[in-house]
Write an enzyme that holds these catalytic residues in place. Structure first.
Site, short mmCIF file in Angstrom:
data_model
loop_
_atom_site.label_atom_id
_atom_site.label_comp_id
_atom_site.label_asym_id
_atom_site.label_seq_id
_atom_site.Cartn_x
_atom_site.Cartn_y
_atom_site.Cartn_z
N LYS A 116 41.86 28.11 12.05
CA LYS A 116 41.30 29.62 11.35
C LYS A 116 42.00 29.95 10.40
O LYS A 116 41.42 30.72 9.43
CB LYS A 116 41.49 30.49 12.70
CG LYS A 116 40.33 29.99 13.90
CD LYS A 116 40.45 31.05 15.06
CE LYS A 116 39.27 30.80 15.82
NZ LYS A 116 39.46 29.58 16.71
N GLU A 200 44.17 39.57 13.57
CA GLU A 200 43.26 40.09 12.55
C GLU A 200 42.85 41.44 12.92
O GLU A 200 43.33 42.13 14.21
CB GLU A 200 41.92 39.50 12.99
CG GLU A 200 41.66 38.21 12.30
CD GLU A 200 40.27 37.54 12.66
OE1 GLU A 200 39.62 38.10 13.82
OE2 GLU A 200 39.84 36.48 12.09
N HIS A 235 35.76 37.07 25.69
CA HIS A 235 35.14 36.49 24.26
C HIS A 235 34.56 35.33 24.38
O HIS A 235 34.55 34.44 23.39
CB HIS A 235 36.91 36.05 23.56
CG HIS A 235 37.80 37.36 23.33
ND1 HIS A 235 37.32 38.09 22.54
CD2 HIS A 235 39.20 37.31 24.03
CE1 HIS A 235 38.47 38.98 22.45
NE2 HIS A 235 39.26 38.63 23.37
N ARG A 297 29.77 21.53 14.87
CA ARG A 297 29.19 21.00 15.87
C ARG A 297 27.86 21.74 16.37
O ARG A 297 27.63 22.90 15.63
CB ARG A 297 30.17 20.83 17.15
CG ARG A 297 30.76 22.26 17.60
CD ARG A 297 31.31 22.34 18.83
NE ARG A 297 32.13 23.32 19.22
CZ ARG A 297 31.55 24.36 19.61
NH1 ARG A 297 30.37 24.44 19.86
NH2 ARG A 297 32.42 25.56 19.90
#
Length: 668
Positions: A116, A200, A235, A297
């Site tokens: 990430k 973040e 999440h 994917r």
């Protein structure tokens, strides 16, 4: 064109890929573990190969064995599905070394988007907006805490190599940061073999909107519009839909263009999804979305895109992998609205604890126009503790968003799952919740309305059907007897009434069913429900009911099980057991023991014999179905006996901790 396709996966996605491959005339090869020897995907393939024992690390994650299986069976292509090896660059390279087509992007693209922090740096260079945060190499806890303070709380800690909602923690205050960081690193290390994280800024009132993209080997990239995946728990996505509510042409153009730029930045080939975190505090804005990650994917939620575009994404994957082209952008159109709900083997009433075991009863809703069910299991199979607990995906399509939501609720009404517990009733309540229907969405929706979404342990209408199901209704159906005459007893100068006591779990439930005029009133405790328009029919296993309860239509299935009655209604399958005084006495003593609610591995034991504990204190941490579960003290007490230690395996119902009463201390 691909001639023989090996599907390096299991369950629902393996069957989904096979379905399209067979339609295209492609021979299919399944791989399986010992636990999946009798699974539908194995039986439906043209050929199958055993990989090894049940744990994924000894079967589905063994890339060398899968390559060997492809060579032995003559497979010229491998479809990885999602999860397992689907985003493993080394596996994609191994396919290429053996002249096997990997149905997915290049290893370089997988690597570029797999971490990430690196992906965000790449996106910044490509002009794709990213969330403010820290993506650096310094992983010292104190440094990360300082960066979090600079960003400003709340922040989100995310595993660099993460996915599927794992290795992610929201932190609201500085004093909670280090504990959350430690937990996040531990989970990400176990799940991905990499404990590095990034930080973040947490977007207040966020929405999760993603764009489906497709690239081909000629350098062309198109989008297949967006999906809204804002309904999440821990999440992990729960209900997905397409198109995103409130989307405007300008915002769609900006977001889809950003997604295409992201794919072009890594020369992307195949199906991919670019995920954005979106400011949901007001109307969607062209400057109100930020890149989160790209999944290299096929996504679990791809069926909603198929429903609104009419495209078969697996077919397109196979064609592109064989050197074909993506369709022209102006040929891809939206039609109607689609929703997908993930049916999980978990119990919302018990804190969403996983539920494993045999599927003695499994009946899915009827498929048809606007209705689709993708599943990897069938009646007589089982939900294994070794893999993801998803039983099926229920997909509904309609002309409008409201129509698709109500179709989804109707599909859930037709479900029967027993004895494994599911989140079906939870999904139904979410789909018809007034705030959801009004499209007031955020990733915090479920947390905000959790009390509305979790059904009561016992609903009066279920109890009413259990009571009727406990009677012999054959004379009633023949028109020879009133239901209230079918039970022994007497009444004096009052409306006809039936009364029965059941056990539901550890509770004793008294049900009173009374006829009032042309309606029935059922009372459980202090709650009363009015039933009208009752229709009863018999079937092979019991009775079917259609009625209106408090003005709302419903249908239910009622069947006899050992020692009681099973009622399946509005997504809930509840067993009403005939009262057993000995079992009731045992239940009264249950507060003295902490038992394993599911099979699993003991990660941590937080107490020792003789410790004083308080109600709600975490005593033991279990791992099951890839998730951690803390088991808490049911009351204040003293630890009398511990029967487990870290690293051990436990079965459902095993007593892990025995509690003793606190000694009274009398002041001198």
């Amino acid at each position: 064109m691909i001639k023989t396709l090996l599907i390096a996966n299991r369950g629902e996605i393996a069957r989904r890929v096979m379905r399209t491959a067979k339609r295209m005339g492609i021979r299919t090869v399944a791989v399986y573990s010992d636990a999946d020897a009798n699974a539908p995907h194995v039986r439906e393939a043209d050929e199958s190969i055993l990989l090894g024992p049940a744990p994924a690390s000894e079967s589905y994650l063994l890339g060398d064995k899968i390559i060997e299986a492809a060579i032995v069976t003559g497979a010229d292509a491998i479809h990885p599905g999602y999860g397992f090896l689907s985003e493993n660059a080394a596996f994609a390279e191994a396919c290429a070394r053996n002249d096997i087509t990997f149905v997915g992007p290049s290893p370089d693209a997988i690597r570029a988007m797999g971490l990430k922090d690196q992906a965000k740096a790449l996106m910044e260079k490509a002009g794709v907006p990213v969330t403010p945060g820290y993506h650096g190499e310094n992983q010292d806890p104190d440094h990360l805490a300082a960066e979090a303070g600079t960003i400003g709380f709340p922040v989100l800690i995310k595993a660099v190599a993460g996915g599927g909602g794992k290795g992610m923690r929201k932190v609201d205050a500085a004093e909670d940061f280090l504990a959350a960081l430690d937990s996040c690193k531990r989970e990400s290390s176990k799940s991905f073999g990499d404990d590095r994280v990034l930080i973040e800024k947490f977007i207040t009132n966020p929405r999760h909107i993603e764009v489906q993209v497709f690239g081909d080997s000629r350098g062309r990239v198109v989008h297949l519009y967006e999906r809204d995946c804002s309904l999440q728990r821990r999440h992990q996505k729960v209900i997905e839909e397409a198109p995103a509510p409130g989307m405007t042409p300008n915002v769609r153009q900006a977001m889809c263009s950003a997604a295409i730029n992201a794919a072009r930045a890594v020369s992307y080939v195949g199906a991919g999804t670019v995920e954005f975190i979106v400011d949901g505090s007001g109307a969607l804005r062209e400057d109100g979305f930020f890149f989160m990650e790209m999944n290299t994917r096929l996504q679990v939620e791809h069926p909603v895109t198929e429903m609104v575009t009419g495209l078969d994404l697996v077919e397109l994957q196979l064609k592109v992998a064989a050197g074909g082209s993506v369709p022209e952008q102006d040929s891809i159109h939206l039609s109607g609205h689609a929703m997908e709900a993930r049916l999980y083997a978990e119990d919302p009433v018990a804190g969403f604890l996983p539920s494993t075991g045999p599927l003695e009863r499994l009946e899915f809703p009827q498929a048809g126009p606007g209705r689709r069910v993708d599943t990897g299991v069938e009646e007589g199979g089982e939900v294994s503790l070794y893999y993801d607990p998803m039983i099926a995906k229920l997909i509904a399509h309609g002309d409008t968003r409201t129509e698709s939501a109500h179709t989804l609720a109707e599909m859930i009404d037709e479900l029967v799952v027993y004895p494994v517990r599911t989140n079906a009733a939870f999904l139904r309540r979410a789909a018809v919740h007034e705030e959801f229907l009004a499209a007031r969405l955020s990733t915090g929706f479920i947390e905000t309305y959790l009390d509305d979404l979790i059904p009561a342990p016992v609903r009066p209408v279920d109890a009413a059907f259990a009571l009727l199901g406990a009677l012999d209704l054959r004379p009633v159906l023949a028109g020879a007897l009133d239901p209230f005459e079918a039970a022994d007893g007497w009444r004096l100068n009052s409306d006809p009434r039936l009364r029965h006591r059941f056990e539901v779990g550890d509770e004793i439930v008294t049900v009173v069913l009374q006829r009032v005029g042309h309606a029935l009133e059922v009372t459980v405790g202090t709650e009363t429900t009015r039933i009208t328009d009752l229709a009863i029919e018999s079937h092979d296993r019991g009775y079917g009911f259609e009625a209106r309860a408090d003005g709302l239509g419903l249908q239910a299935v009622c069947e006899a099980v050992d020692g009681g009655v099973l009622v399946a209604c509005r997504g809930r399958a509840t067993v009403f057991a005939f009262e057993n005084p000995e079992a009731a006495a045992d239940a009264m003593e249950a507060g003295d023991a902490v038992k394993a609610p599911m099979p699993g591995k003991v990660l941590a034991v937080n107490v020792k014999a003789g410790d004083r504990v308080t109600k709600g204190q975490a005593l033991v941490v279990l791992e099951a179905m890839k998730m951690e579960h803390a088991l808490a003290a049911p009351r204040d007490g003293v630890i009398g006996e511990l029967t487990v230690e870290a690293g051990g395996q436990v079965a459902e119902g095993d007593v892990l901790v025995a509690l003793e009463a606190l000694e009274e201390v009398v002041a001198a």
